[in-house]
Motif scaffolding. Structure first.
Motif, mmCIF file in Angstrom:
data_model
loop_
_atom_site.group_PDB
_atom_site.id
_atom_site.type_symbol
_atom_site.label_atom_id
_atom_site.label_comp_id
_atom_site.label_asym_id
_atom_site.label_seq_id
_atom_site.Cartn_x
_atom_site.Cartn_y
_atom_site.Cartn_z
ATOM 1 N N ARG A 1 -2.577 25.179 -11.345
ATOM 2 C CA ARG A 1 -1.849 24.091 -12.004
ATOM 3 C C ARG A 1 -2.778 23.000 -12.550
ATOM 4 N N LEU A 2 -4.059 23.125 -12.248
ATOM 5 C CA LEU A 2 -5.008 22.085 -12.639
ATOM 6 C C LEU A 2 -5.755 22.488 -13.911
ATOM 7 N N ILE A 3 -5.754 21.594 -14.892
ATOM 8 C CA ILE A 3 -6.385 21.912 -16.177
ATOM 9 C C ILE A 3 -7.384 20.805 -16.515
ATOM 10 N N GLU A 4 -8.584 21.213 -16.820
ATOM 11 C CA GLU A 4 -9.588 20.247 -17.260
ATOM 12 C C GLU A 4 -9.159 19.686 -18.621
ATOM 13 N N VAL A 5 -9.341 18.388 -18.827
ATOM 14 C CA VAL A 5 -8.956 17.785 -20.115
ATOM 15 C C VAL A 5 -10.220 17.547 -20.945
ATOM 16 N N LYS A 6 -10.253 18.154 -22.132
ATOM 17 C CA LYS A 6 -11.418 17.978 -23.028
ATOM 18 C C LYS A 6 -11.129 16.926 -24.098
#
Ligand code: UTP
Length: 295
Positions: free
Chosen positions: A189-194
């Motif tokens: 559920r965790l997404i790195e934000v670019k």
């Protein structure tokens, strides 16, 4: 900009309630949008309870003109309490008692002119201070979930720290209504934000839309100091958050639950239906009523 402690404690929650709520006129001419009830509880109370469930004791309300009923809602009502006591309505007394914040753990500040969500958050800077991360909850984003949305985020925050925004996947044609993330590596559920774009008119970087739950490091206030106006001529929180990218950990969290956009009429009506059907004391009768209309 200084690198903050990634796991700075989150002890304060900001509730921006300074907006005009024009999409809900005429209801919001004299009444705050955040006081609209879903079933029998004002939106702002759901948000406050969510912060409490996440273990955050200190509340900061950024209010504006015509919002004093919010302060009254979370205050002692002598006449009401006295009347309920006299009539021995202890169940109702029990219902209103938890509404009282611990003295000294609630603060109100005013956003004199509603210049946007980023500006509202910036108005709380002195009350937050520069040592603590802060949670921001928008009351008109109501989330139904087994584990409250902010609590889910706090659990993730304990592991990854930094900045975390709650996101949900929306249809492509709705991406222009939201802040949209440019996603990097995803782990469950965790997404790195670019990257972050507020209300992209075309070519959204994803369909992951930010909803009104944030955990932010104190450097957000330095970013907001610039007072830069963005989309719709407002000081946007999304733009300030974008300046933190690459300097601090920044994640999006696909929360488990259903979000209702109570800032618009259909979302608000749907929330009322969903929350009423979720209530043991109302569901059966209400289902019968609904059947009469949907037959
Ligand atoms: P909205 O974007 O829904 O704006 O704000 P709004 O002014 O309340 O409503 P409309 O668009 O005119 O119908 C989301 C949240 O941010 C707060 C609002 O009170 C709401 O809780 N907000 C928004 C502020 O506190 N200040 C602002 O300048 C703008």
């Amino acid at each position: 900009m200084s690198q903050s402690t990634p796991h700075a404690p989150v002890t304060k929650a900001i509730f921006p309630v300074g907006g005009l709520g024009t999409r809900f006129l005429p209801a919001t001419k004299a009444m705050p949008k955040e006081m609209l009830p879903v079933v029998d509880k004002p939106l702002i109370q759901y948000a406050v309870e969510e912060a409490q469930a996440a273990g955050i004791a200190n509340q900061i309300f950024v209010t504006g003109r015509g919002k004093t009923t919010i302060e009254d809602h979370f205050d002692y009502s002598y006449e009401l309490s006295h009347t309920l006591e006299t009539k021995h309505k202890t169940d109702l007394l029990e219902m209103i008692r938890p509404l009282l914040p611990t003295p000294g753990q609630v603060a109100y500040t005013r956003q004199q002119i509603p210049m946007g969500l980023g500006h509202a958050v910036w108005c709380a800077r002195e009350l937050v201070g520069n040592q603590n991360a802060v949670a921001v909850l928008l009351a008109d984003d109501l989330v139904m979930a087994d584990t409250p949305c902010l609590k889910q985020m706090m659990q993730v925050y304990a592991e990854v720290g930094g900045n975390i925004v709650a996101v949900m996947e929306v249809p492509l044609e709705h991406t222009s209504r939201y802040g949209i993330i440019d996603p990097g590596v995803q782990d469950g559920r965790l997404i790195e934000v670019k990257g972050l774009v507020e209300k992209p008119r075309s070519n959204p970087p994803s369909r992951y839309a930010i909803i009104g739950r944030y955990i932010l490091q104190p450097e957000i206030f330095e970013a907001l100091d610039a007072q830069t106006k963005g989309t719709d001529g407002e000081i946007q929180l999304t733009d300030a958050m974008a300046t933190l990218l690459g300097k601090q950990p920044f994640h999006a969290f696909l929360f488990d639950g259903k979000r209702f956009d109570c800032g618009n009429k259909i979302g608000f009506l749907e929330a009322n239906v969903a929350f009423a059907l979720n209530r043991q004391d109302l569901a059966a009768d209400f289902r019968e009523v609904l059947a009469r209309y949907t037959g």
